[in-house]
Enzyme design. Structure first.
Site, mmCIF file in Angstrom:
data_model
loop_
_atom_site.group_PDB
_atom_site.id
_atom_site.type_symbol
_atom_site.label_atom_id
_atom_site.label_comp_id
_atom_site.label_asym_id
_atom_site.label_seq_id
_atom_site.Cartn_x
_atom_site.Cartn_y
_atom_site.Cartn_z
ATOM 1 N N LYS A 78 0.938 -1.423 -0.075
ATOM 2 C CA LYS A 78 -0.057 -0.113 -0.138
ATOM 3 C C LYS A 78 0.827 1.330 0.007
ATOM 4 O O LYS A 78 0.551 2.000 -0.744
ATOM 5 C CB LYS A 78 -0.940 0.009 1.387
ATOM 6 C CG LYS A 78 -1.568 1.392 1.574
ATOM 7 C CD LYS A 78 -2.510 1.415 2.905
ATOM 8 C CE LYS A 78 -1.704 1.437 4.154
ATOM 9 N NZ LYS A 78 -1.389 2.960 4.499
ATOM 10 N N ASN A 79 2.124 1.222 0.732
ATOM 11 C CA ASN A 79 2.713 2.569 1.073
ATOM 12 C C ASN A 79 3.719 2.790 -0.037
ATOM 13 O O ASN A 79 4.267 3.863 -0.107
ATOM 14 C CB ASN A 79 3.379 2.527 2.417
ATOM 15 C CG ASN A 79 2.437 2.519 3.669
ATOM 16 O OD1 ASN A 79 1.209 2.905 3.029
ATOM 17 N ND2 ASN A 79 2.794 2.400 4.861
ATOM 18 N N CYS A 111 -4.593 12.090 12.295
ATOM 19 C CA CYS A 111 -5.355 10.721 12.512
ATOM 20 C C CYS A 111 -4.859 10.416 13.844
ATOM 21 O O CYS A 111 -4.012 10.956 14.669
ATOM 22 C CB CYS A 111 -4.896 9.813 11.455
ATOM 23 S SG CYS A 111 -3.064 9.481 11.618
ATOM 24 N N ARG A 118 0.761 14.340 12.676
ATOM 25 C CA ARG A 118 1.169 14.212 11.270
ATOM 26 C C ARG A 118 1.321 15.564 10.464
ATOM 27 O O ARG A 118 0.695 16.185 9.442
ATOM 28 C CB ARG A 118 -0.052 13.460 10.407
ATOM 29 C CG ARG A 118 -0.589 12.253 11.061
ATOM 30 C CD ARG A 118 0.620 11.087 11.327
ATOM 31 N NE ARG A 118 1.099 10.551 10.124
ATOM 32 C CZ ARG A 118 0.403 9.640 9.623
ATOM 33 N NH1 ARG A 118 -0.519 8.997 10.040
ATOM 34 N NH2 ARG A 118 1.026 9.064 8.380
ATOM 35 N N ASP A 170 4.751 0.449 11.961
ATOM 36 C CA ASP A 170 3.602 -0.431 11.354
ATOM 37 C C ASP A 170 3.526 -1.689 11.893
ATOM 38 O O ASP A 170 2.260 -2.100 11.627
ATOM 39 C CB ASP A 170 3.692 0.032 9.687
ATOM 40 C CG ASP A 170 3.758 1.449 9.409
ATOM 41 O OD1 ASP A 170 3.782 1.677 8.206
ATOM 42 O OD2 ASP A 170 3.394 2.264 10.327
ATOM 43 N N ARG A 220 -8.484 -0.448 4.587
ATOM 44 C CA ARG A 220 -7.635 0.493 4.079
ATOM 45 C C ARG A 220 -6.417 0.127 3.674
ATOM 46 O O ARG A 220 -5.910 0.317 2.666
ATOM 47 C CB ARG A 220 -7.294 1.862 5.064
ATOM 48 C CG ARG A 220 -8.564 2.579 5.221
ATOM 49 C CD ARG A 220 -8.121 3.812 6.116
ATOM 50 N NE ARG A 220 -6.743 4.267 5.658
ATOM 51 C CZ ARG A 220 -5.791 4.837 6.618
ATOM 52 N NH1 ARG A 220 -5.950 4.806 7.656
ATOM 53 N NH2 ARG A 220 -4.512 5.005 5.646
HETATM 54 C C1 EPZ Z 1 4.454 6.900 6.028
HETATM 55 O O1 EPZ Z 1 3.732 7.794 6.726
HETATM 56 C C2 EPZ Z 1 3.461 5.609 5.994
HETATM 57 N N1 EPZ Z 1 2.280 5.950 5.355
HETATM 58 C C3 EPZ Z 1 2.999 5.226 7.575
HETATM 59 O O2 EPZ Z 1 2.188 4.257 7.581
HETATM 60 C C4 EPZ Z 1 4.345 4.729 8.234
HETATM 61 O O3 EPZ Z 1 3.917 4.709 9.547
HETATM 62 C C5 EPZ Z 1 5.311 6.155 8.317
HETATM 63 O O4 EPZ Z 1 5.744 6.618 6.750
HETATM 64 C C6 EPZ Z 1 6.500 5.792 9.070
HETATM 65 O O5 EPZ Z 1 7.267 4.936 8.412
HETATM 66 C C7 EPZ Z 1 2.255 5.927 3.837
HETATM 67 O O6 EPZ Z 1 3.397 5.769 3.365
HETATM 68 C C8 EPZ Z 1 1.071 6.171 3.096
HETATM 69 P P1 EPZ Z 1 6.621 10.053 8.279
HETATM 70 P P2 EPZ Z 1 4.348 9.618 6.485
HETATM 71 O O7 EPZ Z 1 6.641 11.515 7.266
HETATM 72 O O8 EPZ Z 1 5.372 9.566 5.506
HETATM 73 C C9 EPZ Z 1 7.072 13.273 11.656
HETATM 74 C C10 EPZ Z 1 0.248 2.694 8.180
HETATM 75 O O9 EPZ Z 1 -0.177 2.276 8.770
HETATM 76 N N2 EPZ Z 1 6.914 14.262 10.455
HETATM 77 O O10 EPZ Z 1 7.682 9.476 7.756
HETATM 78 O O11 EPZ Z 1 3.269 10.335 6.727
HETATM 79 C C11 EPZ Z 1 5.738 12.587 11.624
HETATM 80 O O12 EPZ Z 1 5.053 13.287 12.657
HETATM 81 C C12 EPZ Z 1 0.740 4.164 7.884
HETATM 82 O O13 EPZ Z 1 0.432 2.112 6.726
HETATM 83 C C13 EPZ Z 1 7.216 15.658 10.714
HETATM 84 O O14 EPZ Z 1 7.688 16.119 11.816
HETATM 85 O O15 EPZ Z 1 5.181 9.506 7.691
HETATM 86 C C14 EPZ Z 1 6.327 11.330 12.228
HETATM 87 O O16 EPZ Z 1 6.477 11.495 13.587
HETATM 88 C C15 EPZ Z 1 0.820 4.846 9.092
HETATM 89 N N3 EPZ Z 1 7.152 16.518 9.746
HETATM 90 C C16 EPZ Z 1 7.673 11.092 11.668
HETATM 91 O O17 EPZ Z 1 8.049 12.378 11.265
HETATM 92 C C17 EPZ Z 1 6.693 16.239 8.346
HETATM 93 O O18 EPZ Z 1 6.673 17.110 7.651
HETATM 94 C C18 EPZ Z 1 7.380 9.913 10.683
HETATM 95 O O19 EPZ Z 1 6.640 10.465 9.718
HETATM 96 C C19 EPZ Z 1 6.505 14.735 8.447
HETATM 97 C C20 EPZ Z 1 6.751 13.993 9.131
#
Ligand code: EPZ
Length: 420
Positions: free
Chosen positions: A22-23, A115, A120, A306, A398
């Site tokens: 999915k990701n 969420c 996020r 995850d 999802r």
């Molecule tokens: C991706 O989300 C995945 N989703 C998430 O999977 C996964 O948990 C996550 O990466 C971490 O591996 C998809 O790919 C669709 P991040 P993403 O930006 O990219 C902080 C699932 O269950 N952050 O890597 O949105 C954020 O708050 C989902 O399949 C900032 O601070 O996650 C978090 O603490 C859930 N500023 C950390 O970084 C930003 O601009 C990692 O988030 C962006 C993120």
């Protein structure tokens, strides 16, 4: 809203084929906006998030067809404004920002909803795009971005919780059509980022270093259509591996990528689980008494956030004290209170959950809160005595393709019920 009725006590036995990731699919679908030529994406799982992203691409003017796990997208003529309500419902949709900027030099997308697992933020996405020359403002709940010119730059994308997966994707998808070279430092190293880079390179992009913290993108003038097969879903594979161990069964995962699962398989082995690799197939069984282990979630190649909730269920079964520390998201323990309803003894101390494992679980009605918590509750239901009703399983749909059918084929006693 559907529910799942799960009867505990049946060990899982047999083979399961892992679906596409999915990701990987979501950002790759967004990347099709970067060309006016048709693209074909294969091994696409039938998920509500994929359907949703398809609706978003359609709302932008693309033609989208999905058949037999193959997606055809033709973004011949597109507009830069996304459907507010559609986009804000799915966090992953933020990854259309980069490609819209790359293709049209303008974009207006709604701020993604938060969420249950945390706030996020998207500050790193915006920082990266601004470093390429985008002018960005937030108004009326929209991110409004324009970039008369996109110029390659050296940028640092690390945040307080480490790299950003979709942020790395967004910047890559803008940089591929920028003038000159972009170097992303502290890029996310997840296999899904490597997959996105692979798709973009198939479209004619010039990206190197994906999978390492430093990604180099040499901008090109245009991209062409591509035909690409996405990687298998490592989190689905981890979920079935943990379920096999939890139910004291024996399951062979077909079509997975064991090289994407080192941290999970290492922890499972430390807990006493037997994992045998036969080529791309992985056979998982409990193989004796489980041992308590401590887990800390980290950016890839560390233990994936995850798979945290699913691992917590296995530790709830294991006599002794296990500590799970969540370092990626600030609120990813929603499943703890629901597991407690089944009899699990888990205390939360800041970023850590202390699991006093070994207490018997007994079935009860529980509420799914997010995608991975739902998977954890299903695994808990497979082992709890009696029946567990997992409500609001639209969360599950999802991100897991036909999970109840896959589990039934492995011997689980699980039925989908339309909630009254
Ligand atoms: C991706 O989300 C995945 N989703 C998430 O999977 C996964 O948990 C996550 O990466 C971490 O591996 C998809 O790919 C669709 P991040 P993403 O930006 O990219 C902080 C699932 O269950 N952050 O890597 O949105 C954020 O708050 C989902 O399949 C900032 O601070 O996650 C978090 O603490 C859930 N500023 C950390 O970084 C930003 O601009 C990692 O988030 C962006 C993120």
């Amino acid at each position: 809203m559907d529910s799942l009725l799960v009867k505990g006590g049946a060990p899982l036995h047999g083979e399961v084929t892992i679906s596409g990731a999915k990701n990987s699919v979501l950002p790759i679908m967004a990347a099709t906006l970067l060309t006016a030529e048709p693209c074909t994406i294969r091994r696409v799982p039938e998920l509500s998030d994929v359907k949703f992203m398809g609706q978003i691409l359609t709302s932008l003017g693309a033609e989208v067809k999905f058949e037999d796990n193959t997606l055809s997208v033709h973004a011949g003529k597109i507009k830069g404004v996304g459907d507010y309500d559609l986009i804000r419902k799915m966090r992953g949709s933020i990854c259309i920002l980069g490609p819209l900027l790359g293709r049209l030099r303008k974009a207006k997308v709604s701020l993604p909803g938060g969420c249950v697992i945390g706030s996020r933020p998207i500050d790193l996405h915006l920082k990266g795009l601004q470093a390429l020359g985008a002018k960005i403002s937030i108004n009326g709940g929209y991110v409004v971005a324009t970039a008369p010119r996109l110029v390659g730059n050296d940028l640092f994308l690390g945040g307080r919780s480490g790299p950003t997966v979709l942020g790395t994707g967004n910047v890559m998808m803008a940089a591929v059509l920028a003038e000159g070279v972009t170097i992303i430092e502290s890029a996310a190293c997840e296999p899904e980022v490597v997959d996105l880079a692979g798709f973009l390179n198939t479209m004619g992009a010039k990206i190197s270093g994906a999978g390492s913290p430093t990604i180099t993108i040499a901008g090109v003038s245009e991209l062409h259509g591509a035909d690409y097969e996405v990687i298998p879903d490592r989190i689905e594979a981890a979920t079935f591996a943990i379920a096999a161990a939890a139910t004291d069964g024996e399951v062979t995962l077909l079509g997975s990528r064991p090289d994407h699962l080192h941290a999970v398989l290492d922890k499972l082995r430390e807990a006493g689980v037997k994992v045998e690799r036969r080529g791309p197939a992985l056979t998982v069984r409990r193989g004796g008494r489980l041992k308590p282990v401590d887990v800390t979630t980290l950016p890839y190649a560390g233990f994936p956030t995850d798979a945290q909730a699913q691992m917590m269920v296995l530790m709830a079964l294991t006599s002794g004290i296990s500590i799970i520390t969540e370092r990626i998201f600030e609120a990813r323990f929603m499943h703890v209170s629901e597991l407690a309803r089944l009899g699990a003894d888990i205390a939360i101390e800041g970023p850590s959950a202390i699991i006093r494992g070994g207490k018997p679980l007994s079935g009860a009605p529980v509420m799914a809160s997010d995608l991975r918590a739902s998977a954890a509750l299903v695994i808990a239901g497979l082992i709890a005595k009696g029946t567990t009703l997992v409500k609001r399983i639209y969360h599950l749909d999802r991100g897991y393709e036909n999970i109840d059918a896959k589990l039934r084929r492995l011997g689980a006693r699980i039925e989908r019920a339309a909630e009254s």
